[in-house]
Design a protein around this motif. Structure first.
Motif, PDB file in Angstrom:
ATOM      1  N   LEU A 140      37.561  37.186  26.702  1.00  0.00           N
ATOM      2  CA  LEU A 140      37.130  37.769  27.949  1.00  0.00           C
ATOM      3  C   LEU A 140      36.375  37.635  29.270  1.00  0.00           C
ATOM      4  CD1 LEU A 140      37.476  40.751  28.484  1.00  0.00           C
ATOM      5  CD2 LEU A 140      34.981  41.353  27.161  1.00  0.00           C
ATOM      6  N   THR A 141      34.823  37.074  29.258  1.00  0.00           N
ATOM      7  CA  THR A 141      34.857  36.637  30.227  1.00  0.00           C
ATOM      8  C   THR A 141      35.857  35.231  31.211  1.00  0.00           C
ATOM      9  OG1 THR A 141      32.186  36.595  28.820  1.00  0.00           O
ATOM     10  CG2 THR A 141      31.867  35.135  31.268  1.00  0.00           C
ATOM     11  N   ARG A 142      36.083  34.347  30.937  1.00  0.00           N
ATOM     12  CA  ARG A 142      36.583  33.956  30.920  1.00  0.00           C
ATOM     13  C   ARG A 142      37.988  34.170  31.872  1.00  0.00           C
ATOM     14  NH1 ARG A 142      35.415  30.250  26.723  1.00  0.00           N
ATOM     15  NH2 ARG A 142      37.526  30.424  25.272  1.00  0.00           N
ATOM     16  N   THR A 143      38.413  34.818  30.872  1.00  0.00           N
ATOM     17  CA  THR A 143      40.138  36.026  31.995  1.00  0.00           C
ATOM     18  C   THR A 143      39.243  36.377  33.185  1.00  0.00           C
ATOM     19  OG1 THR A 143      41.060  36.354  29.664  1.00  0.00           O
ATOM     20  CG2 THR A 143      41.736  37.437  31.028  1.00  0.00           C
ATOM     21  N   LEU A 144      38.053  37.672  33.109  1.00  0.00           N
ATOM     22  CA  LEU A 144      37.879  38.537  34.372  1.00  0.00           C
ATOM     23  C   LEU A 144      36.832  37.823  35.109  1.00  0.00           C
ATOM     24  CD1 LEU A 144      36.635  40.996  34.459  1.00  0.00           C
ATOM     25  CD2 LEU A 144      34.406  40.531  33.418  1.00  0.00           C
ATOM     26  N   TYR A 145      36.624  36.277  34.795  1.00  0.00           N
ATOM     27  CA  TYR A 145      36.241  35.786  36.079  1.00  0.00           C
ATOM     28  C   TYR A 145      37.600  35.824  36.953  1.00  0.00           C
ATOM     29  CZ  TYR A 145      35.557  31.102  38.277  1.00  0.00           C
ATOM     30  OH  TYR A 145      35.607  30.001  39.235  1.00  0.00           O
ATOM     31  N   ARG A 146      38.711  34.970  36.075  1.00  0.00           N
ATOM     32  CA  ARG A 146      40.370  34.030  36.586  1.00  0.00           C
ATOM     33  C   ARG A 146      40.516  35.792  37.024  1.00  0.00           C
ATOM     34  NH1 ARG A 146      40.490  31.084  32.355  1.00  0.00           N
ATOM     35  NH2 ARG A 146      42.569  32.507  31.063  1.00  0.00           N
ATOM     36  N   LYS A 147      40.133  36.926  36.763  1.00  0.00           N
ATOM     37  CA  LYS A 147      41.179  37.862  37.991  1.00  0.00           C
ATOM     38  C   LYS A 147      40.181  38.190  38.791  1.00  0.00           C
ATOM     39  CE  LYS A 147      42.617  40.530  34.591  1.00  0.00           C
ATOM     40  NZ  LYS A 147      44.190  40.125  35.079  1.00  0.00           N
ATOM     41  N   LEU A 148      38.570  38.397  38.321  1.00  0.00           N
ATOM     42  CA  LEU A 148      38.074  38.377  39.819  1.00  0.00           C
ATOM     43  C   LEU A 148      38.053  37.253  41.111  1.00  0.00           C
ATOM     44  CD1 LEU A 148      34.540  40.113  38.196  1.00  0.00           C
ATOM     45  CD2 LEU A 148      36.381  41.258  39.118  1.00  0.00           C
ATOM     46  N   GLU A 149      38.136  36.534  40.380  1.00  0.00           N
ATOM     47  CA  GLU A 149      39.696  35.180  41.496  1.00  0.00           C
ATOM     48  C   GLU A 149      39.948  35.862  42.594  1.00  0.00           C
ATOM     49  OE1 GLU A 149      37.515  32.976  42.711  1.00  0.00           O
ATOM     50  OE2 GLU A 149      37.179  31.440  42.239  1.00  0.00           O
ATOM     51  N   ASP A 150      40.570  36.226  41.513  1.00  0.00           N
ATOM     52  CA  ASP A 150      42.448  36.448  42.080  1.00  0.00           C
ATOM     53  C   ASP A 150      41.917  38.160  43.094  1.00  0.00           C
ATOM     54  OD1 ASP A 150      44.925  35.584  41.866  1.00  0.00           O
ATOM     55  OD2 ASP A 150      45.340  37.796  41.355  1.00  0.00           O
ATOM     56  N   GLU A 151      41.309  39.015  43.067  1.00  0.00           N
ATOM     57  CA  GLU A 151      40.993  40.102  43.610  1.00  0.00           C
ATOM     58  C   GLU A 151      40.454  39.472  44.140  1.00  0.00           C
ATOM     59  OE1 GLU A 151      41.563  42.952  42.829  1.00  0.00           O
ATOM     60  OE2 GLU A 151      42.929  42.617  41.024  1.00  0.00           O
ATOM     61  N   LYS A 152      39.418  38.679  44.281  1.00  0.00           N
ATOM     62  CA  LYS A 152      38.505  38.444  45.287  1.00  0.00           C
ATOM     63  C   LYS A 152      39.401  37.427  46.459  1.00  0.00           C
ATOM     64  CE  LYS A 152      35.184  35.178  46.638  1.00  0.00           C
ATOM     65  NZ  LYS A 152      33.605  34.153  46.147  1.00  0.00           N
ATOM     66  N   ASN A 153      40.404  36.683  45.923  1.00  0.00           N
ATOM     67  CA  ASN A 153      41.276  35.565  47.162  1.00  0.00           C
ATOM     68  C   ASN A 153      42.261  36.403  47.457  1.00  0.00           C
ATOM     69  OD1 ASN A 153      39.377  33.423  48.412  1.00  0.00           O
ATOM     70  ND2 ASN A 153      39.520  33.730  45.584  1.00  0.00           N
ATOM     71  N   PRO A 154      42.763  37.261  47.902  1.00  0.00           N
ATOM     72  CA  PRO A 154      44.563  38.052  47.668  1.00  0.00           C
ATOM     73  C   PRO A 154      45.236  37.221  48.662  1.00  0.00           C
ATOM     74  CG  PRO A 154      43.290  39.520  48.966  1.00  0.00           C
ATOM     75  CD  PRO A 154      41.934  38.481  48.279  1.00  0.00           C
ATOM     76  N   VAL A 155      46.535  36.798  48.617  1.00  0.00           N
ATOM     77  CA  VAL A 155      47.381  36.384  49.297  1.00  0.00           C
ATOM     78  C   VAL A 155      47.253  37.301  50.779  1.00  0.00           C
ATOM     79  CG1 VAL A 155      49.818  36.175  49.553  1.00  0.00           C
ATOM     80  CG2 VAL A 155      48.880  35.357  47.011  1.00  0.00           C
ATOM     81  N   ASP A 156      47.691  38.078  51.018  1.00  0.00           N
ATOM     82  CA  ASP A 156      48.147  38.729  51.957  1.00  0.00           C
ATOM     83  C   ASP A 156      47.131  39.067  52.331  1.00  0.00           C
ATOM     84  OD1 ASP A 156      47.543  41.297  49.509  1.00  0.00           O
ATOM     85  OD2 ASP A 156      48.659  42.516  50.941  1.00  0.00           O
ATOM     86  N   ARG A 157      45.356  39.436  51.679  1.00  0.00           N
ATOM     87  CA  ARG A 157      43.951  39.372  53.661  1.00  0.00           C
ATOM     88  C   ARG A 157      42.630  38.488  53.222  1.00  0.00           C
ATOM     89  NH1 ARG A 157      45.477  44.254  49.635  1.00  0.00           N
ATOM     90  NH2 ARG A 157      43.060  43.901  48.649  1.00  0.00           N
ATOM     91  N   PRO A 158      42.373  38.730  54.302  1.00  0.00           N
ATOM     92  CA  PRO A 158      41.247  37.937  53.709  1.00  0.00           C
ATOM     93  C   PRO A 158      40.559  37.801  53.026  1.00  0.00           C
ATOM     94  CG  PRO A 158      41.493  38.887  55.617  1.00  0.00           C
ATOM     95  CD  PRO A 158      41.930  39.196  54.998  1.00  0.00           C
ATOM     96  N   VAL A 159      39.615  36.754  52.754  1.00  0.00           N
ATOM     97  CA  VAL A 159      38.589  37.095  50.950  1.00  0.00           C
ATOM     98  C   VAL A 159      37.906  38.066  51.371  1.00  0.00           C
ATOM     99  CG1 VAL A 159      36.794  35.958  50.165  1.00  0.00           C
ATOM    100  CG2 VAL A 159      38.775  34.204  51.169  1.00  0.00           C
ATOM    101  N   GLN A 160      37.876  38.746  49.945  1.00  0.00           N
ATOM    102  CA  GLN A 160      37.011  40.126  49.610  1.00  0.00           C
ATOM    103  C   GLN A 160      35.737  40.069  49.571  1.00  0.00           C
ATOM    104  OE1 GLN A 160      39.097  43.328  50.950  1.00  0.00           O
ATOM    105  NE2 GLN A 160      39.602  41.370  51.544  1.00  0.00           N
TER     106      GLN A 160
END
Length: 446
Positions: free
Chosen positions: A209-229
């Motif tokens: 769960l922690t590893r999946t959450l980390y990778r999912k948050l990395e995706d939210e932090k680095n969206p394709v169409d916007r700057p780093v959040q």
């Protein structure tokens, strides 16, 4: 058609890549345990992408199994990296040992992890995902509909390349898998629709769960169409459903408590805040400002050769950097050779690394102890990394070459004529002998 083999090197694997659709669509539930009756699920939610599409995904498992979940996400992540490591073959098929797959998945090496591989591959192959207007195609810049099983086929073969059934045998490190990815997934990887992942952080996280959450948050932090959040905020209950966590808000918060604490401790998150009450609660993630640089292989080798475990060596090498590690091991070698008494040699080295000033003026007394056989450190050069025979041998260990060629290549590396990256690239070179000959020419043909 030949099947390419992935060639990971544990010291070189400080970063990996993840296909973005897998995380964005939450195809594998993050929960480690799910009910035996959970043979399907279906979800829809509004996407935050620039096209503003509605994501709709349905997953149906085979009749005798449950949907992919928990560690299946790590294995799928490992397969993505293994496919990349095999240079993305056009037939989507590659071979990889169980040991290599665990390295690519950033999972602990051991019996429990080996036991998860076959059940995980089976769930990924036998579960069908129906994705409506939600799978992003990078070449067309559009969202498409498709049906996929993610893993199209897999089998275990032995070193003689003959079929072998492992139904009643445990998988060990040398078990050789042949895996074929779904064409749409493999194509997306070849198109470069992937995001970097820091494996040093991932290895430090203990639960799926922690590893999946980390990778999912990395995706939210680095969206394709916007700057780093640096901060993301989302409704709690839908967010939990995407992770595969069901229940009331207080149940969800309890389930996320430990993963959040680990991600804060790792330096990935700065803080987590809950806003509002009841079903209307939102969760706010604030990311840390910076990350540690990947560990230098030379620093890791210097530490592991002095009885520091590899996991700890990766952490300390990334945290303190190459120069600090070099200074610490020099002082450590001096103290050990002079007879300094310590309850734990590995503990002594870690303490020197953490508090070098404390050991600068220590005068050693007593009989001289036998000098430990340590790799000789070369002079510090601010412009070039320290090169050791241990580093060269580690990189070349899993590369198929005659021992005479390995010795020659190691010598070229120590002379500064070949980089560690070039050594690692020998694993996929079409003609290693020709490559080595070209390196020798850098030294005047000697």
């Amino acid at each position: 058609m030949s099947r390419k083999t992935a060639h990971p090197n544990s010291l070189e694997l400080t970063s990996g890549g993840e296909e973005r659709n897998l995380n964005r669509l939450s195809l594998v539930l993050a929960a480690s345990r799910i009910p035996d009756t959970m043979t399907s699920w279906e979800r829809s939610w509004s996407s935050t992408d620039h096209l503003g599409v509605t994501v709709h995904v349905r997953c149906v498992a085979s009749a005798n199994d449950v949907v992919p979940h928990g560690i299946d996400n790590d294995i799928l992540f490992g397969l993505t990296n293994a496919y990349i490591g095999a240079n993305c073959p056009e037939d989507n098929t590659f071979r990889i040992t169980a040991y290599q797959l665990l390295l690519y998945s950033a999972l602990p090496i051991g019996g429990h992890s080996y036991a998860t591989i076959q059940p995980s591959l089976t769930r990924l192959r036998n579960s069908t995902y129906t994705i409506q207007d939600s799978w992003y195609d990078r070449s067309e810049a559009t969202y498409q509909s498709l049906s996929t099983s993610l893993v199209q086929n897999w089998k275990v073969i032995d070193r003689r390349k003959s079929p072998k059934q492992f139904d009643h045998e445990s998988v060990n490190a040398e078990a050789l898998f042949q895996v074929t990815l779904d064409p749409d997934l493999a194509r997306s990887i070849r198109l470069g629709y992937i995001r970097p992942v820091d494996l040093n952080i991932l290895r430090a996280l203990s639960q799926p769960l922690t590893r999946t959450l980390y990778r999912k948050l990395e995706d939210e932090k680095n969206p394709v169409d916007r700057p780093v959040q640096m901060m993301v905020q989302t409704a709690l209950v839908p967010w939990a459903e995407r992770l595969g966590i069901n229940g009331r808000p207080d149940t969800i918060r309890r389930a996320l408590k430990t993963p959040h604490a680990q991600l804060i401790e790792s330096g990935f998150l700065k803080e987590v805040n809950y806003l509002g009450r009841g079903q209307a609660q939102t969760i706010q993630y604030v990311f840390a400002q910076s990350h540690l640089l990947p560990a230098r292989p030379e620093a890791v080798t210097a530490l592991t050769s002095r009885r520091i475990t590899q996991g700890a060596a990766l952490k300390y090498a990334a945290e303190y950097g190459l120069e600090a590690v070099q200074k610490a091991v020099r002082r450590f070698d001096e103290l050990v050779a002079s007879g300094y008494q310590a309850k734990s040699l590995s503990g002594l080295l870690v303490d020197i690394l953490r508090d070098p000033v404390k050991y600068q003026t220590i005068e050693v007394a007593g009989p001289v102890r036998p000098k430990l056989r340590m790799p000789k450190l070369l002079p510090v050069d601010d412009q070039k990394p320290v090169r050791t025979l241990q580093t060269a041998n580690f990189i070349l260990k899993k590369i198929v070459l005659p021992e005479s060629d390995k010795a020659e290549v190691a010598e070229l590396y120590l002379k500064g004529l070949v980089t560690s990256a070039e050594l690692a690239a020998l694993a996929t070179a079409e003609d290693p002998t020709a490559q080595i000959y070209s390196w020798k020419s850098r030294n005047g043909g000697t």
